[in-house]
Design a protein around this motif. Structure first.
Motif, PDB file in Angstrom:
ATOM      1  N   LEU A  85      22.753  16.995  49.007  1.00 57.36           N
ATOM      2  CA  LEU A  85      22.290  17.692  47.813  1.00 57.36           C
ATOM      3  C   LEU A  85      20.774  17.853  47.777  1.00 57.36           C
ATOM      4  N   ILE A  86      20.066  16.774  48.116  1.00 60.26           N
ATOM      5  CA  ILE A  86      18.602  16.778  47.986  1.00 60.26           C
ATOM      6  C   ILE A  86      17.930  17.677  49.011  1.00 60.26           C
ATOM      7  N   THR A  87      18.310  17.519  50.283  1.00 66.90           N
ATOM      8  CA  THR A  87      17.580  18.234  51.336  1.00 66.90           C
ATOM      9  C   THR A  87      17.703  19.756  51.237  1.00 66.90           C
ATOM     10  N   PRO A  88      18.882  20.322  50.939  1.00 62.48           N
ATOM     11  CA  PRO A  88      18.910  21.789  50.823  1.00 62.48           C
ATOM     12  C   PRO A  88      18.078  22.315  49.658  1.00 62.48           C
ATOM     13  N   ILE A  89      17.980  21.547  48.574  1.00 65.33           N
ATOM     14  CA  ILE A  89      17.141  21.969  47.444  1.00 65.33           C
ATOM     15  C   ILE A  89      15.682  22.034  47.874  1.00 65.33           C
ATOM     16  N   ILE A  90      15.222  20.991  48.558  1.00 64.57           N
ATOM     17  CA  ILE A  90      13.828  20.951  49.009  1.00 64.57           C
ATOM     18  C   ILE A  90      13.547  22.068  50.002  1.00 64.57           C
ATOM     19  N   VAL A  91      14.433  22.236  50.970  1.00 67.36           N
ATOM     20  CA  VAL A  91      14.231  23.254  52.005  1.00 67.36           C
ATOM     21  C   VAL A  91      14.233  24.648  51.386  1.00 67.36           C
ATOM     22  N   TYR A  92      15.188  24.916  50.505  1.00 67.74           N
ATOM     23  CA  TYR A  92      15.273  26.243  49.893  1.00 67.74           C
ATOM     24  C   TYR A  92      14.006  26.569  49.112  1.00 67.74           C
ATOM     25  N   LEU A  93      13.572  25.635  48.276  1.00 69.94           N
ATOM     26  CA  LEU A  93      12.389  25.880  47.448  1.00 69.94           C
ATOM     27  C   LEU A  93      11.146  26.065  48.313  1.00 69.94           C
ATOM     28  N   ALA A  94      11.024  25.264  49.378  1.00 71.30           N
ATOM     29  CA  ALA A  94       9.862  25.375  50.257  1.00 71.30           C
ATOM     30  C   ALA A  94       9.826  26.731  50.953  1.00 71.30           C
ATOM     31  N   LEU A  95      10.970  27.181  51.433  1.00 75.69           N
ATOM     32  CA  LEU A  95      11.024  28.475  52.114  1.00 75.69           C
ATOM     33  C   LEU A  95      10.836  29.622  51.120  1.00 75.69           C
ATOM     34  N   ASP A  96      11.434  29.481  49.946  1.00 68.09           N
ATOM     35  CA  ASP A  96      11.340  30.526  48.935  1.00 68.09           C
ATOM     36  C   ASP A  96       9.906  30.705  48.438  1.00 68.09           C
ATOM     37  N   MET A  97       9.155  29.601  48.376  1.00 66.68           N
ATOM     38  CA  MET A  97       7.767  29.662  47.909  1.00 66.68           C
ATOM     39  C   MET A  97       6.792  30.003  49.030  1.00 66.68           C
ATOM     40  N   GLY A  98       7.310  30.144  50.253  1.00 66.72           N
ATOM     41  CA  GLY A  98       6.463  30.557  51.351  1.00 66.72           C
ATOM     42  C   GLY A  98       5.716  29.443  52.037  1.00 66.72           C
ATOM     43  N   PHE A  99       6.100  28.183  51.759  1.00 65.41           N
ATOM     44  CA  PHE A  99       5.402  27.077  52.422  1.00 65.41           C
ATOM     45  C   PHE A  99       5.639  27.103  53.929  1.00 65.41           C
ATOM     46  N   ALA A 100       6.853  27.453  54.326  1.00 67.45           N
ATOM     47  CA  ALA A 100       7.190  27.592  55.743  1.00 67.45           C
ATOM     48  C   ALA A 100       7.894  28.934  55.938  1.00 67.45           C
ATOM     49  N   GLN A 101       7.883  29.412  57.150  1.00 69.39           N
ATOM     50  CA  GLN A 101       8.441  30.730  57.456  1.00 69.39           C
ATOM     51  C   GLN A 101       9.970  30.694  57.463  1.00 69.39           C
ATOM     52  N   ILE A 102      10.578  31.658  56.796  1.00 63.66           N
ATOM     53  CA  ILE A 102      12.035  31.807  56.837  1.00 63.66           C
ATOM     54  C   ILE A 102      12.431  32.266  58.237  1.00 63.66           C
ATOM     55  N   PRO A 103      13.412  31.625  58.866  1.00 66.35           N
ATOM     56  CA  PRO A 103      13.820  32.030  60.223  1.00 66.35           C
ATOM     57  C   PRO A 103      14.218  33.497  60.298  1.00 66.35           C
ATOM     58  N   SER A 104      13.753  34.147  61.344  1.00 68.79           N
ATOM     59  CA  SER A 104      14.073  35.568  61.529  1.00 68.79           C
ATOM     60  C   SER A 104      14.480  35.870  62.962  1.00 68.79           C
ATOM     61  N   LYS A 105      14.606  34.821  63.784  1.00 69.24           N
ATOM     62  CA  LYS A 105      15.011  35.003  65.174  1.00 69.24           C
ATOM     63  C   LYS A 105      16.404  34.428  65.364  1.00 69.24           C
ATOM     64  N   ILE A 106      17.220  35.118  66.125  1.00 72.73           N
ATOM     65  CA  ILE A 106      18.558  34.614  66.425  1.00 72.73           C
ATOM     66  C   ILE A 106      18.418  33.410  67.338  1.00 72.73           C
ATOM     67  N   PHE A 107      18.783  32.235  66.834  1.00 71.08           N
ATOM     68  CA  PHE A 107      18.669  31.014  67.630  1.00 71.08           C
ATOM     69  C   PHE A 107      19.816  30.091  67.244  1.00 71.08           C
ATOM     70  N   GLN A 108      20.922  30.180  67.980  1.00 68.16           N
ATOM     71  CA  GLN A 108      22.112  29.417  67.634  1.00 68.16           C
ATOM     72  C   GLN A 108      22.437  28.360  68.679  1.00 68.16           C
ATOM     73  N   LEU A 109      21.405  27.920  69.396  1.00 69.29           N
ATOM     74  CA  LEU A 109      21.588  26.806  70.334  1.00 69.29           C
ATOM     75  C   LEU A 109      21.502  25.509  69.538  1.00 69.29           C
ATOM     76  N   TRP A 110      22.592  25.191  68.841  1.00 66.69           N
ATOM     77  CA  TRP A 110      22.597  24.071  67.904  1.00 66.69           C
ATOM     78  C   TRP A 110      22.300  22.730  68.556  1.00 66.69           C
ATOM     79  N   TYR A 111      22.478  22.651  69.878  1.00 67.37           N
ATOM     80  CA  TYR A 111      22.248  21.389  70.587  1.00 67.37           C
ATOM     81  C   TYR A 111      20.794  21.198  70.987  1.00 67.37           C
ATOM     82  N   THR A 112      19.914  22.147  70.622  1.00 66.42           N
ATOM     83  CA  THR A 112      18.478  21.957  70.861  1.00 66.42           C
ATOM     84  C   THR A 112      17.968  20.901  69.895  1.00 66.42           C
ATOM     85  N   PRO A 113      17.249  19.881  70.374  1.00 64.15           N
ATOM     86  CA  PRO A 113      16.769  18.811  69.479  1.00 64.15           C
ATOM     87  C   PRO A 113      16.000  19.365  68.290  1.00 64.15           C
ATOM     88  N   ILE A 114      16.290  18.792  67.121  1.00 66.11           N
ATOM     89  CA  ILE A 114      15.599  19.206  65.909  1.00 66.11           C
ATOM     90  C   ILE A 114      14.114  18.917  66.086  1.00 66.11           C
TER      91      ILE A 114
END
Length: 413
Positions: free
Chosen positions: A335-364
């Motif tokens: 519950l907490i992390t998606p709220i923080i991430v959404y608000l941060a991206l919505d306010m422009g603190f970090a860039q919203i992803p715009s590149k197709i990158f579905q290699l889910w096994y790439t280390p975070i």
């Protein structure tokens, strides 16, 4: 809590399993999973394209994405009816079902046929934009062919060669399907893409809202905590995620800002899937400092998979699933992390992803930087601090619980 656990275990989970094991649902899931490598191609091209910033004159590789990920709808139109027929063991007709899927899908694209004989298609409709249409086409064809497969023009024991009988029997469902397509497109001038866009517009709007984004994550986390793999939700998620990232990429190509936050890239390449669904990597790291030998061993055994976002070993091995002491922090983080991430991206603190990158096994962290740059890493650091903090008190309680069991066992031995 005990009543809720009992209801989930004895009632909800078995019913959900029955739904997900249904041939039709399972076929849709499998069709999408089979097409995943074609989606990965787009991610690999994204990685390689980074070199264009450092290698002058490097050729444009985007056509590879266009004719792999960009044909996703076409692939789904073939795979869905094919997979249903295969699971129903109608092997004689499964290839024809797939080919009919391609035929009807192309017809519904409503191409323009010019006087000189050339045909014009809208290329974007072949890809993610046509995914929902392809699924509808695939299921429709599977239904018709499944019904028609129960009937035959010929009696058993007929002297007619079997392949001749099959030809005539297969002609009926194909003729019915293509006839319906012809009436819809060329007589009624029906635009299925326009209809789907109008139907999915409020669904997409909901999915891209803060509430929708949080629900996407939380529902997946809760199901996973009860042992139900979040992959069962992928057909629903992908129907929103793939068109969303494609729209983001198109906006950036036009010099505009991306707008869709709810994408696969945000979830699993950015900030939420830290070690896998439920953000379990911090828990694994805490296990390394456990006093309990069991938990320390689990931490060591599951660390490497978790670094590559494979967390089934810890979810089922710790276990987190059906363990209230670890399920609760998993829900809190869900519950907490998606709220923080959404608000941060919505306010422009970090860039919203715009590149197709579905290699889910790439280390975070690595994938986060590729998707959102340095500010994305800062946001990830904030999320990690919170996730580590949420897991910690529950980890300490579980560690003490397991340590007590180990000492009592040693005393009895």
């Amino acid at each position: 809590m005990k009543r809720f656990m009992k209801w989930m275990t004895e009632s909800f989970a078995p019913r959900l399993d029955a739904i997900t094991n249904n041939i039709w649902i399972a076929s849709i899931q499998e069709a999408i999973m089979v097409a995943i490598p074609m989606i990965f191609i787009g991610s690999i091209i994204t990685l390689i394209s980074i070199l264009q910033d450092f290698i002058p004159g490097m050729p444009d590789l985007t056509p590879i994405t266009t004719f792999s990920f960009g044909l996703l709808g076409l692939f789904i139109a073939f795979l869905t009816p094919y997979t249903v027929m295969e699971k129903k063991e109608r092997h004689k007709i499964k290839l024809l079902a797939g080919m009919t899927g391609i035929s009807l899908f192309l017809m519904l694209l409503n191409p323009v046929v010019n006087e000189d004989g050339t045909v014009q298609f809208v290329l974007e409709r072949f890809g993610p934009a046509g995914m929902v249409t392809a699924l509808i086409v695939g299921v429709f064809i599977a239904v018709i062919m499944n019904v028609c497969a129960k009937f035959s023009f010929f009696k058993k024991g007929s002297s007619m060669p079997e392949f001749i009988m099959d030809w005539f029997d297969f002609l009926v469902p194909i003729a019915v399907i293509m006839g319906i397509g012809w009436v819809l497109v060329y007589q009624l001038h029906f635009d299925i893409f326009g209809l789907i866009m109008s139907v999915f517009e409020p669904i997409n709007a909901m999915g891209q809202s803060l509430i929708g984004f949080v629900l996407f994550n939380f529902i997946g986390v809760v199901l996973y905590s009860f042992g139900v793999s979040p992959w069962v939700l992928m057909p629903i998620w992908y129907a929103i995620w793939i068109p969303a990232i494609e729209e983001n990429a198109a906006l950036v190509a036009q010099g505009l800002d991306p707008v869709n936050i709810n994408t696969f890239e945000t979830f699993f390449s950015g900030w939420l899937g830290i070690g896998g669904m439920g953000a379990t990597l911090p828990l694994v790291i805490w296990f390394l400092f456990a006093r309990s030998k069991k938990l320390k061993t689990i931490g060591k055994a599951t660390l490497i998979p978790s670094l590559f976002n494979i967390n089934e070993p810890v979810v089922y091995g710790a276990p987190v699933a059906f363990n209230p002491l670890l399920m609760v922090p998993m829900w809190i983080n869900g519950l907490i992390t998606p709220i923080i991430v959404y608000l941060a991206l919505d306010m422009g603190f970090a860039q919203i992803p715009s590149k197709i990158f579905q290699l889910w096994y790439t280390p975070i962290g690595v994938s986060t930087y590729l998707m959102s740059g340095f500010n994305g890493l800062i946001l990830l650091a904030v999320v990690l601090l919170i996730v580590f903090a949420v897991w910690f008190p529950f980890f300490k309680l579980y560690d003490a619980q397991e340590l007590k069991k180990e000492r009592e066992y040693q005393e009895e031995a």
